[in-house]
Design an enzyme around this catalytic site. Structure first.
Site, PDB file in Angstrom:
ATOM      1  N   SER A  45      -5.453 -11.736   2.866  1.00  0.00           N
ATOM      2  CA  SER A  45      -6.716 -12.449   3.096  1.00  0.00           C
ATOM      3  C   SER A  45      -6.604 -13.644   4.033  1.00  0.00           C
ATOM      4  O   SER A  45      -7.249 -14.671   3.832  1.00  0.00           O
ATOM      5  CB  SER A  45      -7.336 -12.869   1.755  1.00  0.00           C
ATOM      6  OG  SER A  45      -7.640 -11.732   0.985  1.00  0.00           O
ATOM      7  N   GLU A  67       0.840  -1.212   0.000  1.00  0.00           N
ATOM      8  CA  GLU A  67       0.000   0.000   0.000  1.00  0.00           C
ATOM      9  C   GLU A  67       0.869   1.254   0.000  1.00  0.00           C
ATOM     10  O   GLU A  67       0.434   2.310  -0.459  1.00  0.00           O
ATOM     11  CB  GLU A  67      -0.957  -0.032   1.204  1.00  0.00           C
ATOM     12  CG  GLU A  67      -2.114  -0.992   0.948  1.00  0.00           C
ATOM     13  CD  GLU A  67      -2.740  -1.597   2.205  1.00  0.00           C
ATOM     14  OE1 GLU A  67      -2.473  -1.105   3.314  1.00  0.00           O
ATOM     15  OE2 GLU A  67      -3.482  -2.582   2.057  1.00  0.00           O
TER      16      GLU A  67
HETATM   17  P1  13P Z   1      -5.812  -8.435   4.573  1.00  0.00           P
HETATM   18  O1  13P Z   1      -5.547  -9.487   5.619  1.00  0.00           O
HETATM   19  O2  13P Z   1      -6.916  -7.494   4.956  1.00  0.00           O
HETATM   20  O3  13P Z   1      -5.953  -9.021   3.212  1.00  0.00           O
HETATM   21  O4  13P Z   1      -4.515  -7.489   4.539  1.00  0.00           O
HETATM   22  C1  13P Z   1      -3.265  -8.080   4.423  1.00  0.00           C
HETATM   23  C2  13P Z   1      -2.220  -7.068   4.665  1.00  0.00           C
HETATM   24  O5  13P Z   1      -2.052  -6.131   3.909  1.00  0.00           O
HETATM   25  C3  13P Z   1      -1.388  -7.226   5.863  1.00  0.00           C
HETATM   26  O6  13P Z   1      -0.278  -6.396   5.827  1.00  0.00           O
END
Ligand code: 13P
Length: 241
Positions: free
Chosen positions: A202, A96
């Site tokens: 996920s 991100e």
């Molecule tokens: P999710 O578990 O919501 O898919 O996010 C994973 C994540 O980015 C952990 O750093």
């Protein structure tokens, strides 16, 4: 096994009350060999670490500035400051942040500065869907490792989190055979001294049934499901059933 909660930009002081369940769970299972780490937003690092005194649960941050020295950097926080308020870990290289312009070389500087400050690093790597479709997964992972860890000799404080970008927040997880291949590929890059390798993307109380069977995984980096204490505990419990 590591269970690392990445809260991203969620949570406030009130949310911390929900952790009492996890604290109790951790105390009741003191003898078990799992390690829980919470990485909340920076605003919650201090109150959370105070709350976790006398528990085995540790606290981490989600990013930091590349310099461990203070300076004129409005809105930024460095690794030393994070350590000062109780963080023991920092997540670096999360997709991100890569998506909004964080480069491998910047990540490399952040890792170096965090090592100097005495933090443990959760270094995230992972391919996009496009890279996966064009069979460039290994190439991407290789480059991210090579550039991100450039001229870092002592990797003892580094944990790798393999997070395929297409799997984050989508409910999709890689096929077990693909995941095993990628993790083995990463391990091989380091030879005998491979860091611990976590999987992220996920991970929830359902997908864990498949993921826990993959013995090359040393733990999980959990986003969405980590904000719900019941689900988070469920993930840990199910890993050991
Ligand atoms: P999710 O578990 O919501 O898919 O996010 C994973 C994540 O980015 C952990 O750093």
């Amino acid at each position: 096994m590591y269970f690392i909660a990445n809260w991203k930009m969620y949570g406030d002081l009130k949310t911390l009350n929900s952790l009492d369940k996890v604290i109790k769970f951790s105390k009741d299972n003191r003898k078990n060999k799992f390690k829980i780490v919470y990485c909340p937003p920076n605003t919650l690092i201090r109150p959370l670490s105070k709350r976790l005194i006398k528990t085995k649960i540790e606290v981490g941050a989600q990013n930091c500035h590349e310099s461990e020295n203070s300076g004129a950097h409005t809105g930024q926080v460095n690794s030393k400051m994070l350590r000062n308020v109780g963080a023991k870990y920092v997540i670096l290289g999360h997709s991100e942040n890569r998506q909004i312009g964080e480069t491998d070389s910047l990540i490399n500087s952040k890792i170096k500065s965090s090592i100097k400050s005495g933090l443990k690093i959760i270094f995230c790597i992972g391919e996009t869907l496009k890279e996966r479709r064009s069979k460039k997964t290994n190439q991407t992972l290789s480059l991210q490792i090579k550039k991100g860890l450039k001229s870092i000799k002592n990797k003892s404080n580094i944990i790798i989190a393999y997070e395929p970008v297409w799997s984050i927040g989508t409910g999709l997880i890689p096929k077990s055979e693909d995941l095993i291949k990628s993790i083995k590929f990463i391990k091989k890059k380091f030879g005998k001294k491979s860091p611990k390798i976590l999987y992220g993307g996920s991970v929830n109380n359902i997908s864990i049934s498949q993921l826990k069977k993959i013995s090359v995984i040393d733990g999980f980096l959990i986003g969405g499901a980590s904000q719900d204490s019941k689900k988070f505990i469920d993930i840990i419990k199910k890993t050991y059933i």
